[in-house]
Write an enzyme that holds these catalytic residues in place. Structure first.
Site, PDB file in Angstrom:
ATOM      1  N   GLY A 186     -63.803  50.910  42.472  1.00 28.09           N
ATOM      2  CA  GLY A 186     -63.696  51.548  41.160  1.00 28.09           C
ATOM      3  C   GLY A 186     -63.545  53.058  41.170  1.00 28.09           C
ATOM      4  O   GLY A 186     -63.996  53.732  40.249  1.00 28.09           O
ATOM      5  N   ASN A 242     -60.785  54.750  40.711  1.00 27.43           N
ATOM      6  CA  ASN A 242     -59.954  55.125  39.550  1.00 27.43           C
ATOM      7  C   ASN A 242     -60.750  55.011  38.257  1.00 27.43           C
ATOM      8  O   ASN A 242     -60.618  55.847  37.360  1.00 27.43           O
ATOM      9  CB  ASN A 242     -58.693  54.254  39.490  1.00 27.43           C
ATOM     10  CG  ASN A 242     -57.612  54.781  40.396  1.00 27.43           C
ATOM     11  OD1 ASN A 242     -57.036  55.832  40.145  1.00 27.43           O
ATOM     12  ND2 ASN A 242     -57.346  54.057  41.478  1.00 27.43           N
ATOM     13  N   ARG A 275     -57.312  29.953  34.683  1.00 25.06           N
ATOM     14  CA  ARG A 275     -57.122  31.327  34.188  1.00 25.06           C
ATOM     15  C   ARG A 275     -57.351  31.439  32.685  1.00 25.06           C
ATOM     16  O   ARG A 275     -57.900  32.425  32.205  1.00 25.06           O
ATOM     17  CB  ARG A 275     -55.707  31.819  34.520  1.00 25.06           C
ATOM     18  CG  ARG A 275     -55.513  32.086  35.987  1.00 25.06           C
ATOM     19  CD  ARG A 275     -54.161  32.738  36.287  1.00 25.06           C
ATOM     20  NE  ARG A 275     -53.876  32.599  37.704  1.00 25.06           N
ATOM     21  CZ  ARG A 275     -54.345  33.407  38.653  1.00 25.06           C
ATOM     22  NH1 ARG A 275     -55.110  34.429  38.342  1.00 25.06           N
ATOM     23  NH2 ARG A 275     -54.053  33.200  39.919  1.00 25.06           N
ATOM     24  N   MET A 298     -57.988  42.655  40.609  1.00 27.46           N
ATOM     25  CA  MET A 298     -57.216  41.822  41.534  1.00 27.46           C
ATOM     26  C   MET A 298     -57.017  40.388  41.040  1.00 27.46           C
ATOM     27  O   MET A 298     -56.962  39.462  41.840  1.00 27.46           O
ATOM     28  CB  MET A 298     -57.896  41.819  42.916  1.00 27.46           C
ATOM     29  CG  MET A 298     -58.059  43.194  43.519  1.00 27.46           C
ATOM     30  SD  MET A 298     -56.487  44.079  43.682  1.00 27.46           S
ATOM     31  CE  MET A 298     -55.814  43.261  45.119  1.00 27.46           C
ATOM     32  N   ARG A 299     -56.924  40.212  39.732  1.00 23.71           N
ATOM     33  CA  ARG A 299     -56.597  38.887  39.188  1.00 23.71           C
ATOM     34  C   ARG A 299     -55.280  38.978  38.443  1.00 23.71           C
ATOM     35  O   ARG A 299     -55.052  39.929  37.683  1.00 23.71           O
ATOM     36  CB  ARG A 299     -57.656  38.415  38.172  1.00 23.71           C
ATOM     37  CG  ARG A 299     -59.026  38.197  38.718  1.00 23.71           C
ATOM     38  CD  ARG A 299     -59.089  37.174  39.807  1.00 23.71           C
ATOM     39  NE  ARG A 299     -58.761  35.813  39.385  1.00 23.71           N
ATOM     40  CZ  ARG A 299     -58.499  34.821  40.234  1.00 23.71           C
ATOM     41  NH1 ARG A 299     -58.480  35.049  41.529  1.00 23.71           N
ATOM     42  NH2 ARG A 299     -58.248  33.614  39.786  1.00 23.71           N
ATOM     43  N   ASN A 304     -51.705  49.885  33.855  1.00 24.22           N
ATOM     44  CA  ASN A 304     -52.135  49.593  35.224  1.00 24.22           C
ATOM     45  C   ASN A 304     -51.763  50.754  36.129  1.00 24.22           C
ATOM     46  O   ASN A 304     -50.808  51.476  35.846  1.00 24.22           O
ATOM     47  CB  ASN A 304     -51.412  48.323  35.715  1.00 24.22           C
ATOM     48  CG  ASN A 304     -51.776  47.959  37.147  1.00 24.22           C
ATOM     49  OD1 ASN A 304     -52.957  47.915  37.505  1.00 24.22           O
ATOM     50  ND2 ASN A 304     -50.777  47.713  37.986  1.00 24.22           N
ATOM     51  N   HIS A 349     -50.679  51.608  40.099  1.00 28.27           N
ATOM     52  CA  HIS A 349     -50.178  50.957  41.309  1.00 28.27           C
ATOM     53  C   HIS A 349     -49.957  52.025  42.383  1.00 28.27           C
ATOM     54  O   HIS A 349     -49.386  53.079  42.095  1.00 28.27           O
ATOM     55  CB  HIS A 349     -48.858  50.234  40.999  1.00 28.27           C
ATOM     56  CG  HIS A 349     -48.302  49.505  42.176  1.00 28.27           C
ATOM     57  ND1 HIS A 349     -48.868  48.346  42.659  1.00 28.27           N
ATOM     58  CD2 HIS A 349     -47.270  49.795  43.009  1.00 28.27           C
ATOM     59  CE1 HIS A 349     -48.189  47.935  43.726  1.00 28.27           C
ATOM     60  NE2 HIS A 349     -47.214  48.800  43.958  1.00 28.27           N
ATOM     61  N   ASP A 377     -46.502  44.284  38.519  1.00 24.52           N
ATOM     62  CA  ASP A 377     -46.075  45.629  38.927  1.00 24.52           C
ATOM     63  C   ASP A 377     -44.716  46.008  38.345  1.00 24.52           C
ATOM     64  O   ASP A 377     -43.948  46.759  38.959  1.00 24.52           O
ATOM     65  CB  ASP A 377     -46.092  45.778  40.461  1.00 24.52           C
ATOM     66  CG  ASP A 377     -47.485  45.570  41.026  1.00 24.52           C
ATOM     67  OD1 ASP A 377     -48.469  45.865  40.321  1.00 24.52           O
ATOM     68  OD2 ASP A 377     -47.592  45.092  42.173  1.00 24.52           O
ATOM     69  N   GLU A 396     -53.710  59.420  42.349  1.00 19.08           N
ATOM     70  CA  GLU A 396     -54.049  58.380  41.359  1.00 19.08           C
ATOM     71  C   GLU A 396     -55.125  58.890  40.420  1.00 19.08           C
ATOM     72  O   GLU A 396     -55.072  58.684  39.206  1.00 19.08           O
ATOM     73  CB  GLU A 396     -54.540  57.108  42.063  1.00 19.08           C
ATOM     74  CG  GLU A 396     -53.478  56.396  42.879  1.00 19.08           C
ATOM     75  CD  GLU A 396     -53.994  55.089  43.487  1.00 19.08           C
ATOM     76  OE1 GLU A 396     -54.771  54.385  42.830  1.00 19.08           O
ATOM     77  OE2 GLU A 396     -53.608  54.785  44.632  1.00 19.08           O
TER      78      GLU A 396
HETATM   79  C1  GRF Z   1     -55.943  51.669  43.913  1.00 17.81           C
HETATM   80  O1  GRF Z   1     -55.196  52.096  45.008  1.00 17.81           O
HETATM   81  C2  GRF Z   1     -55.049  51.197  42.810  1.00 17.81           C
HETATM   82  O2  GRF Z   1     -53.842  51.893  42.738  1.00 17.81           O
HETATM   83  C3  GRF Z   1     -54.791  49.771  43.191  1.00 17.81           C
HETATM   84  O3  GRF Z   1     -56.006  49.306  43.722  1.00 17.81           O
HETATM   85  C4  GRF Z   1     -56.746  50.411  44.230  1.00 17.81           C
HETATM   86  C5  GRF Z   1     -58.073  50.389  43.534  1.00 17.81           C
HETATM   87  O4  GRF Z   1     -58.938  51.377  44.029  1.00 17.81           O
HETATM   88  N1  GRF Z   1     -54.310  49.021  42.054  1.00 17.81           N
HETATM   89  P1  GRF Z   1     -60.233  51.765  43.211  1.00 17.81           P
HETATM   90  O5  GRF Z   1     -61.037  50.490  43.013  1.00 17.81           O
HETATM   91  O6  GRF Z   1     -59.791  52.367  41.927  1.00 17.81           O
HETATM   92  O7  GRF Z   1     -60.963  52.746  44.072  1.00 17.81           O
END
Ligand code: GRF
Length: 214
Positions: free
Chosen positions: A15, A17, A68, A93-94, A110, A112, A148, A177
């Site tokens: 987490g 981000n 789902r 990641m889902r 999102n 990426h 994506d 990011e």
């Molecule tokens: C990041 O690199 C994001 O771009 C990708 O998954 C990673 C998540 O990292 N979708 P975090 O959990 O935010 O540290």
């Protein structure tokens, strides 16, 4: 100030981000508030940081649901309870169903770790190094059913260095990011973006992309 956009952040792991969004949204003039952090993994490290910052957290363990749709029904119920208006996926990641994505069309974004449309999917830093590209980076985009893909809100680029490994390159991308995700959330929450096909326009003449960082 006027009402801040009630935003949920979806995570699955560390987490970082999410942290950058929470910290940015602490500024009194930030147009969004992080009202909920939701993880599909009860042990996601990021949940603790959010709770420590006084933010409501929820774990919806996908493994206990038959499918789902059932998982997403629980997620949607939480979003309703917390009156969420925007979703930020941050290392979530889902895969989400087309129905859920449609319900949140233009209200879910999102991040990426690549310069889309290059390197959709996983292991982006390894693949960029294998291909020998000289510029790599990250993208914040609106979510559409295809993974994506979706209109691009902001991007940041970093140079690929001779000595880079997937880890070192990924670390430099991650720093960017943490800058562009709050910027993109701010732009979306200000409500001044228009989506024209695949293009996102700010309408103010301000540049929303590309943001090139060396
Ligand atoms: C990041 O690199 C994001 O771009 C990708 O998954 C990673 C998540 O990292 N979708 P975090 O959990 O935010 O540290």
């Amino acid at each position: 100030m006027t009402q801040r956009l009630r935003t949920a952040v979806f995570i699955s792991g560390r987490g970082s981000n999410m942290q950058s969004l929470i910290l940015a949204a602490r500024a009194p003039d930030f147009p969004a508030e992080i009202a909920l952090v939701l993880s599909n993994r009860p042990d996601a490290a990021g949940l603790r940081f959010a709770a420590d910052h006084g933010i409501a957290t929820a774990a919806v363990d996908h493994k206990i649901y038959a499918g789902r749709e059932a998982f997403e029904a629980s997620v949607q119920a939480l979003l309703d309870v917390h009156r969420i208006e925007l979703i930020c996926l941050a290392g979530f990641m889902r895969l989400l169903t087309a129905g859920f994505v449609a319900r949140w069309q233009n209200r879910m974004i999102n991040i990426h770790p690549a310069l889309l449309p290059a390197y959709r999917g996983l292991h982006t830093h390894e693949r960029a190094l294998q291909d020998g590209v000289k510029i790599h980076g990250c993208t914040v985009h609106f979510v559409v059913p295809a993974m994506d893909e979706g209109p691009i809100i902001a991007q940041a680029a970093v140079p690929v260095l001779d000595e880079d490994t997937p880890d070192s390159l990924g670390k430099r991308v991650l720093e960017q990011e943490h800058k562009i995700y709050p910027l993109a959330l701010q732009l979306v929450a200000q409500g001044r973006l228009t989506i024209d096909g695949n293009r996102v326009k700010s309408g103010s003449g301000a540049s929303v992309a590309p943001l090139i960082v060396s």
